[in-house]
Design a protein around this motif. Structure first.
Motif, PDB file in Angstrom:
ATOM      1  N   ASP A  46      -3.606  -6.689  -0.472  1.00  0.00           N
ATOM      2  CA  ASP A  46      -4.291  -5.402  -0.461  1.00  0.00           C
ATOM      3  C   ASP A  46      -3.589  -4.341   0.376  1.00  0.00           C
ATOM      4  OD1 ASP A  46      -6.927  -5.993  -1.919  1.00  0.00           O
ATOM      5  OD2 ASP A  46      -6.750  -7.651  -0.512  1.00  0.00           O
TER       6      ASP A  46
ATOM      7  N   ARG B 152      -7.347  -2.906  -8.961  1.00  0.00           N
ATOM      8  CA  ARG B 152      -6.040  -3.574  -8.988  1.00  0.00           C
ATOM      9  C   ARG B 152      -5.029  -2.660  -9.674  1.00  0.00           C
ATOM     10  NH1 ARG B 152      -9.429  -8.055 -10.020  1.00  0.00           N
ATOM     11  NH2 ARG B 152      -9.095  -9.729  -8.532  1.00  0.00           N
TER      12      ARG B 152
ATOM     13  N   ALA C 138      -5.954  -3.613  -4.537  1.00  0.00           N
ATOM     14  CA  ALA C 138      -5.195  -4.862  -4.631  1.00  0.00           C
ATOM     15  C   ALA C 138      -3.917  -4.522  -5.393  1.00  0.00           C
ATOM     16  CB  ALA C 138      -5.995  -5.928  -5.361  1.00  0.00           C
TER      17      ALA C 138
END
Length: 154
Positions: A39, A133, A67
């Motif tokens: 992260d 993400r 992420a």
């Protein structure tokens, strides 16, 4: 035939701050701070015309937790400008986020300190932010999309 030596990967530590080049033509940088793998926190400022040094970082407040694979950081494509350690082990992880599984909406998982925990055990789900993400290009795009609201530094 001359063979290139393989580039050594840079070891990333929690608290490392990296400059993210946002343009190939101009010196414009966004900044991210590494949490525990994988992260990062997008920091809410942009520098124009130069890259900031560690002592010039105006805030460690996070705009968005993401992420990320961190490939550009590990390859040295995004310069590490410094390291600002976290207060403790717990703060070196991003806050808990919910994991959405499109094909299994009945499964509710929370990502806490790098582990997936059932929301029933964690005790919360609805009010948690969804995990974001992105690859390196996606991370740059998130910074580009938000930069108009960031502090602009010369």
């Amino acid at each position: 035939m001359i063979q290139k030596k393989p580039r050594r990967r840079i070891r990333i530590n929690a608290g490392d701050v990296f400059a993210v080049p946002l343009s190939v033509d101009e010196l414009i940088f966004g900044y991210v701070r590494a949490y525990q793998d994988p992260d990062v926190a997008i920091l809410p400022f942009i520098s124009n015309g130069r890259m900031l040094g560690e002592h010039e970082i105006p805030t460690l407040e996070c705009h968005l937790h993401v992420a990320s694979l961190r490939v550009a950081m590990e390859r040295g494509e995004w310069p590490r400008i410094g390291r600002v350690p976290f207060e403790d082990e717990v703060s070196s992880w991003p806050p808990p986020r919910k994991q959405i599984i499109d094909f299994r909406p009945d499964v509710r998982l929370v990502i806490v300190q790098g582990r997936l925990v059932n929301s029933d055990l964690y005790g919360e789900w609805e009010n948690l932010p969804e995990i974001v993400r992105r690859d390196d290009d996606g991370l740059k795009q998130l910074i580009q999309d938000a930069k108009s609201g960031f502090l602009q530094m010369e």
